[in-house]
Design a protein around this motif. Structure first.
Motif, PDB file in Angstrom:
ATOM      1  N   LEU A  26      -2.831  -0.811   6.337  1.00  0.00           N
ATOM      2  CA  LEU A  26      -3.128  -0.533   5.076  1.00  0.00           C
ATOM      3  C   LEU A  26      -4.403  -0.796   4.480  1.00  0.00           C
ATOM      4  O   LEU A  26      -5.243  -1.548   5.233  1.00  0.00           O
ATOM      5  CB  LEU A  26      -2.103  -1.389   4.101  1.00  0.00           C
ATOM      6  N   ASP A  27      -5.078   0.264   3.334  1.00  0.00           N
ATOM      7  CA  ASP A  27      -6.168  -0.035   2.939  1.00  0.00           C
ATOM      8  C   ASP A  27      -6.393  -0.597   1.586  1.00  0.00           C
ATOM      9  O   ASP A  27      -5.499  -0.138   0.619  1.00  0.00           O
ATOM     10  CB  ASP A  27      -6.926   1.406   2.882  1.00  0.00           C
ATOM     11  N   TYR A  77       6.949  -7.123   1.622  1.00  0.00           N
ATOM     12  CA  TYR A  77       5.917  -7.763   0.865  1.00  0.00           C
ATOM     13  C   TYR A  77       4.721  -6.718   0.633  1.00  0.00           C
ATOM     14  O   TYR A  77       4.204  -6.797  -0.528  1.00  0.00           O
ATOM     15  CB  TYR A  77       5.584  -8.863   1.977  1.00  0.00           C
ATOM     16  N   ILE A  78       4.682  -6.000   1.672  1.00  0.00           N
ATOM     17  CA  ILE A  78       3.412  -4.711   1.679  1.00  0.00           C
ATOM     18  C   ILE A  78       3.694  -3.925   0.391  1.00  0.00           C
ATOM     19  O   ILE A  78       2.836  -3.563  -0.253  1.00  0.00           O
ATOM     20  CB  ILE A  78       2.996  -4.303   2.847  1.00  0.00           C
ATOM     21  N   LYS A  79       5.030  -3.514   0.207  1.00  0.00           N
ATOM     22  CA  LYS A  79       5.346  -2.871  -0.642  1.00  0.00           C
ATOM     23  C   LYS A  79       5.114  -3.275  -2.205  1.00  0.00           C
ATOM     24  O   LYS A  79       4.795  -2.789  -3.120  1.00  0.00           O
ATOM     25  CB  LYS A  79       6.775  -2.301  -0.790  1.00  0.00           C
ATOM     26  N   GLU A  80       5.248  -4.675  -2.313  1.00  0.00           N
ATOM     27  CA  GLU A  80       5.139  -5.324  -3.433  1.00  0.00           C
ATOM     28  C   GLU A  80       3.879  -5.507  -3.981  1.00  0.00           C
ATOM     29  O   GLU A  80       3.265  -5.537  -4.927  1.00  0.00           O
ATOM     30  CB  GLU A  80       5.659  -6.745  -3.206  1.00  0.00           C
ATOM     31  N   THR A 112       0.925   2.697   6.575  1.00  0.00           N
ATOM     32  CA  THR A 112       1.528   3.264   7.594  1.00  0.00           C
ATOM     33  C   THR A 112       2.023   2.228   8.701  1.00  0.00           C
ATOM     34  O   THR A 112       1.301   1.286   8.807  1.00  0.00           O
ATOM     35  CB  THR A 112       0.632   4.343   8.281  1.00  0.00           C
ATOM     36  N   TYR A 113       3.112   2.171   9.273  1.00  0.00           N
ATOM     37  CA  TYR A 113       3.718   1.540  10.289  1.00  0.00           C
ATOM     38  C   TYR A 113       4.641   2.460  11.507  1.00  0.00           C
ATOM     39  O   TYR A 113       4.997   3.425  11.162  1.00  0.00           O
ATOM     40  CB  TYR A 113       4.529   0.304   9.844  1.00  0.00           C
ATOM     41  N   SER A 114       4.373   1.829  12.494  1.00  0.00           N
ATOM     42  CA  SER A 114       4.861   2.617  13.715  1.00  0.00           C
ATOM     43  C   SER A 114       6.442   2.437  13.847  1.00  0.00           C
ATOM     44  O   SER A 114       7.110   1.343  13.091  1.00  0.00           O
ATOM     45  CB  SER A 114       4.189   2.199  15.056  1.00  0.00           C
ATOM     46  N   SER A 115       7.061   2.985  14.553  1.00  0.00           N
ATOM     47  CA  SER A 115       8.608   3.041  14.577  1.00  0.00           C
ATOM     48  C   SER A 115       8.895   1.661  15.149  1.00  0.00           C
ATOM     49  O   SER A 115       8.300   1.086  16.143  1.00  0.00           O
ATOM     50  CB  SER A 115       9.059   3.936  15.601  1.00  0.00           C
TER      51      SER A 115
END
Length: 142
Positions: free
Chosen positions: A82-83, A36-39, A52-55
């Motif tokens: 995310l900004d 969703y964030i990529k969209e 950015t997201y953690s492992s």
């Protein structure tokens, strides 16, 4: 080159998500949230150009909270931030997108049978410091 506040900084609205990761279904929910964030990035009005997201494996963050009975509960957590743009007309769009993001997170967990009592999403103003390589007058390709 002397410091010029108008060119050397940009204001953003940073969103931080604490995403519980306690089982396979929650991992599937997080995968949906990342998609969703990529969209969101495809909608230029948001100004989101990355995140950015953690492992997830292994999860490196722990969330600790107190349940209604007063017991401490520990969760594995994936941090995601995310900004968004936060200037002019885009600020309202950003707040609408953030509300939609929180709803998408809630729906992703519910889809996999892991309803959350609370979606921990916080936002705050940040000021990004730009380097000379990001100025249009120093970048012949822009």
């Amino acid at each position: 080159m002397p410091f010029d506040e108008a060119q050397d900084q940009e204001d953003r609205l940073r969103v931080v998500l604490n995403l519980p990761l306690g089982n396979v279904n929650q991992a599937k929910a997080i995968a949906d949230i990342i998609a969703y964030i990529k969209e969101i990035r495809t909608r230029p009005e948001t100004g989101v150009t990355g995140f950015t997201y953690s492992s997830m494996s292994p999860s490196v963050f722990r969330g600790v909270w107190c349940d209604q009975a007063g017991n401490w509960i520990t969760d594995n957590i994936v941090l995601c931030y995310l900004d968004f743009n936060s200037s002019g007309d885009q600020e309202l769009t950003s707040w609408q997108e953030i509300a939609a993001l929180k709803n998408a997170v809630r729906q992703a967990y519910a889809k996999y049978g892991s309803n959350q009592d609370e979606i921990w999403l916080v936002s705050h103003q940040v000021r990004r410091q730009l380097g000379p390589e990001l100025h249009s007058d120093n970048n012949p390709t822009s």
